[in-house]
Write an enzyme that holds these catalytic residues in place. Structure first.
Site, mmCIF file in Angstrom:
data_model
loop_
_atom_site.group_PDB
_atom_site.id
_atom_site.type_symbol
_atom_site.label_atom_id
_atom_site.label_comp_id
_atom_site.label_asym_id
_atom_site.label_seq_id
_atom_site.Cartn_x
_atom_site.Cartn_y
_atom_site.Cartn_z
ATOM 1 N N CYS A 27 53.793 41.222 -18.299
ATOM 2 C CA CYS A 27 52.427 41.647 -18.005
ATOM 3 C C CYS A 27 51.461 40.796 -18.009
ATOM 4 O O CYS A 27 51.638 39.560 -17.597
ATOM 5 C CB CYS A 27 52.190 42.732 -18.902
ATOM 6 N N VAL A 28 50.216 41.073 -18.167
ATOM 7 C CA VAL A 28 49.210 40.196 -18.107
ATOM 8 C C VAL A 28 49.159 38.926 -19.273
ATOM 9 O O VAL A 28 48.997 38.017 -19.005
ATOM 10 C CB VAL A 28 47.864 40.735 -18.021
#
Length: 485
Positions: A27-28
């Site tokens: 993810c981020v």
């Protein structure tokens, strides 16, 4: 760009090798793994890797915190491991094998409401601004809308957006359910519109309408009440689930050559009928029971206990992923009572966990590796996202996590006792005050101070006196199990 080759090789080795990885994505800020056997992951060794800032397990996924350069790390990991990444949705599907039925239900609820959160947050902010325009008297000048045609026009115009978000919320829910279940999204949108059509008696007008005056569809042999389900959550979810089931059923049995015509017809028409005859009334009643039950707890003589318990236990709910279930309750409270007392305590919990990290950051200043996690995770918590703070710092040491829980509990108790109410779900943490109803802002401000100060004081005291501190190495050994509670 940093060279992550050696770190990626070390992570592959310490996580149990390629054969222990069922799925991998990112993810981020985090690498996300679905592991065949989580016990094979050497958490101590993984957290000693220079580019790793922490680990935790949540929703059946073993997650490794890397930071903003996670995409570069992920690419290098793919090269050294030979593992082709999967999408986040595929990783979530793979992770379900590691979840129990309740965790799966919570994940489904989260995936239904997550796409709607930006709109709901905007709606809450708009309602808060409108409350200032039409509800706050400024001395002798009075209400803004009564003394300024411009702001009166702004107030009326903003209702266009707020009404679209909250009154027509069932449209968003039915769309999101069909999106989540992989069925035809436009059918979900049409279904949602049939629940809030202007033809129907608005849900907010039902209580003031005599039974004899409720409009009906008259089929001769029977009649169906023409009642809308504006802002109702449960009727929309139930109806959308039926639509998705029927579409999948008819897609299996109807020949592909005619499926374009008959699958949408046979799925949508029965669902609309069932929604208005069965699911709508049942869902409405269930929603009222839930909101009445929560409201009874929040308004009873024991409301202080409810506030203290919810404030204290919200952070552990985040660990399990069950906190997503509160979104539906908040929205039902907004629909039934025009605001929610529950959500302000969530914002206060964010602040409390952020303050616990702030205390750790200050006391451990000079530890460059830890500062790479503590400072950004503190900012994240103050802005409403607590997972980096909790998993990266607070749970690792445990005593700041407990300090945050206590601070949140005291702030929650104060919030409930003073009747702090939010317009709707909003931005968590410090910006949460923007979603609070104007007559509650002062009390919420005091609750914010409580949530800010108490965790800092307790974290310092706990560390200096050795209270709630883990034995060396104990936290790291236990950390992977926390998400399985």
């Amino acid at each position: 760009m940093a060279d992550f080759t050696e770190d990626a090789k070390k992570l592959l080795e310490d996580i149990g090798g390629k054969e222990n990885i069922k799925a991998a994505t990112h993810c981020v800020t985090r690498m996300r793994f679905v592991l065949n056997d989580e016990s094979k992951a050497d958490v101590d060794a993984i957290e000693d890797i220079p580019s790793v800032k922490g680990t935790f397990t949540q929703s059946g996924q073993f997650q490794v915190i890397i930071g903003n350069q996670v995409a570069d790390f992920y690419n290098e990991f793919s090269k050294v491991s030979g593992i082709e990444g999967v999408s986040k949705d595929d990783a979530k599907e793979a992770a379900k094998s590691n979840q129990n039925w309740f965790q799966r239900a919570s994940s489904v609820m989260a995936e239904i409401f997550s796409p709607l959160i930006p709109a709901i947050v905007v709606g809450g902010l708009i309602l808060g601004f409108r409350n200032i325009l039409e509800g706050v008297e400024f001395g002798e000048w009075g209400l803004i809308v009564d003394n300024s045609q411009f702001w009166a026009g702004v107030n009326d115009f903003l209702w266009l957006i707020a009404e679209a978000i909250f009154h027509f919320l069932p449209v968003g829910i039915t769309w999101s359910v069909t999106r989540k279940l992989g069925t035809t999204q436009i059918l979900g949108i049409v279904l949602g519109i049939t629940l809030v059509s202007p033809q129907l008696l608005n849900a907010y007008g039902v209580a003031e309408t005599a039974a004899a005056d409720i409009p009906q569809w008259d089929f001769g042999l029977f009649q169906i009440d023409m009642i809308g389900y504006q802002a109702q959550v449960i009727p929309a979810i139930l109806a959308a689930l039926v639509l998705a089931y029927l579409e999948k059923f008819f897609r299996r049995i109807i020949p592909e050559s005619i499926s374009m015509i008959f699958v949408p017809l046979f799925a949508l028409l029965p669902t609309v009928i069932i929604a208005h005859v069965v699911l709508g009334p049942i869902g409405w009643q269930l929603g009222q029971w839930i909101s009445q039950g929560v409201m009874a707890g929040l308004s009873s003589s024991f409301n202080w206990l409810f506030g203290a318990l919810f404030g204290t236990l919200y952070a552990p709910l985040v660990i399990t992923g069950l906190h997503h279930m509160t979104n539906a309750i908040d929205l039902q409270l907004v629909a039934d009572y025009g605001g929610t007392i529950l959500w302000p305590m969530i914002a206060l919990s964010n602040i409390a966990q952020g303050s616990a990290v702030l205390a750790i950051w200050w006391m451990h200043r000079g530890d460059k590796k830890e500062e790479q996690v503590s400072f950004p995770s503190m900012i994240s918590a103050y802005l409403g996202v607590t997972e980096p703070a909790m998993f990266g710092i607070n749970i690792k040491y445990m005593y700041p996590f407990i300090a945050g829980m206590i601070g949140s509990g005291v702030a929650g108790l104060f919030s409930v006792l003073t009747g702090v109410t939010a317009n709707s779900i909003g931005v968590g943490g410090l910006p949460g005050i923007l979603s609070i109803q104007t007559d509650s802002m002062l009390m919420f401000g005091i609750a914010m101070v409580i949530a800010f100060i108490i965790p800092i004081i307790l974290t310092v005291v706990f560390e200096r006196r050795g209270i709630f501190m883990q034995e060396p190495g104990a936290v790291e050994d236990d950390t992977p199990m926390i998400g399985d509670v």
